[in-house]
Design a protein around this motif. Structure first.
Motif, short mmCIF file in Angstrom:
data_model
loop_
_atom_site.label_atom_id
_atom_site.label_comp_id
_atom_site.label_asym_id
_atom_site.label_seq_id
_atom_site.Cartn_x
_atom_site.Cartn_y
_atom_site.Cartn_z
N ALA A 1 -9.94 2.86 8.77
CA ALA A 1 -10.04 2.51 7.36
C ALA A 1 -8.67 2.54 6.68
O ALA A 1 -7.70 1.97 7.20
N LEU A 2 -8.54 3.22 5.55
CA LEU A 2 -7.29 3.23 4.78
C LEU A 2 -6.60 4.59 4.82
O LEU A 2 -5.73 4.89 3.99
N HIS A 3 -6.95 5.41 5.80
CA HIS A 3 -6.50 6.80 5.81
C HIS A 3 -5.00 6.98 6.01
O HIS A 3 -4.46 8.03 5.68
N ASP A 4 -4.33 5.97 6.57
CA ASP A 4 -2.91 6.12 6.86
C ASP A 4 -2.03 5.31 5.92
O ASP A 4 -0.81 5.26 6.12
N LEU A 5 -2.62 4.73 4.91
CA LEU A 5 -1.88 3.89 3.99
C LEU A 5 -1.53 4.64 2.71
O LEU A 5 -2.16 5.64 2.38
#
Length: 328
Positions: free
Chosen positions: A69-73
């Motif tokens: 998902a967007l966890h590293d952004l």
């Protein structure tokens, strides 16, 4: 009998490009694992998805952005989340009889994530959210992330804890020294994903999350991500945990469990013995676990539950858990 799958995934081109822009595949092999037919099915939110839903016997898919998902952004995830959620909302508007959704959140920006969850639930009619394990170096029990769980609890919507690939140091210690392909599979769908998701849930318990937020409801896939098979050993921590209740209470009060396409009557029976039949949910883990031959409908027919519990498993428990929270 209506059959609702609550862990069914999609991917957008924007998110895929964002992963590539930060070179995420170098630290999380799952970012590079989506290709071929699986990738085509993730991107499709229309005709072919509906055809395969009909084939397997699923009436409704609850859509969620696939791991990680967007966890590293960073800050860019706020707009990415909004665009993805709005796109899925348009899909639901066209086919409200076939689709529901869990919000994707800009989890690296917890305050904005809490607001986006509220928008998705109250304005778009989404049913909850899905989180994919660690956010950078922070486990989900980190105090920075409390606004997300507080928002979910206040809204009365569940949080699905989805697996993600363990951190690089963990992979090096436990999931390495074979071929690159075997290392990646071992760290992901072979085992690593599931330990990681289960540990995130236990960390939430041990951190007192459910003492602070007793109404918060969390969902684990794959029949409890290993946790339920060690409920007896987890209970041994009661004497040192300092929690308000035995760990078994949180398993029956704050946890729902879903199949994720692992269609085993034995696993179902074990999960029911720990959390109760009223906390079992159905899911196929589309497109990863899709198999032809009316697989989902056949498992429902042969799962071993009586008619009342079968209806609850198929749709009733989910409908009770996720009432409509949109503003008037």
């Amino acid at each position: 009998m209506k059959l609702i799958g609550i862990e069914e995934h999609y991917l957008t081109a924007d998110v895929r490009k964002a992963w590539e822009a930060i070179g995420l595949a170098a630290t999380d092999p799952s970012a590079a694992a989506h290709s071929g037919e699986v990738e085509r099915r993730l991107f499709d939110l229309a005709d072919m998805r509906l055809v395969l839903m009909d084939e397997t016997g699923l009436d409704i898919q609850v859509l969620s952005l696939t791991t990680p998902a967007l966890h590293d952004l960073g800050q860019e995830s706020v707009e990415l989340a909004r665009r993805a959620n709005d796109a899925v909302a348009e899909v639901i508007t066209r086919r409200p009889d076939r689709f529901q959704a869990l919000a994707v959140l800009p989890v690296g920006q917890p305050e904005e994530a809490a607001l986006e969850l509220e928008r998705c639930v109250r304005t778009l009619g989404f049913k909850g959210t899905m989180l994919c394990g660690r956010v950078g170096n922070r486990n989900l029990d980190h105090s920075d992330l409390w606004p997300i769980f507080e928002s979910a609890s206040a809204l009365g919507v569940p949080v699905l804890l989805h697996p993600r690939t363990p951190a690089s140091a963990v992979r090096s210690a436990y999931y390495s020294d074979f071929t690159p392909e075997v290392d990646a599979a071992f760290a992901m769908y072979g085992l690593g994903w599931h330990y990681d998701a289960g540990i995130q849930f236990i960390r939430l318990v041990l951190a007192g999350t459910f003492d602070r937020l007793p109404d918060l409801q969390v969902i684990l896939g794959h029949w409890g991500e290993v946790v339920l098979f060690y409920a007896e050993r987890l209970a041994a921590m009661d004497r040192v945990s300092g929690l308000a209740h035995p760990i078994s209470v949180y398993l029956r009060r704050n946890l729902y469990v879903t199949a994720s396409g692992m269609f085993s009557p034995h696993y179902l029976a074990h999960a029911a013995s720990i959390v109760g039949e009223d906390r079992l949910l159905f899911s196929t883990d589309y497109p990863y676990q899709y198999r032809p031959g009316g697989d989902a409908r056949r498992f429902l027919a042969e799962c071993g539950l009586d008619d009342a519990d079968k209806a609850a498993f198929a749709h009733g428990n989910w409908q009770r858990l996720t009432q409509d929270h949109r503003a008037d």
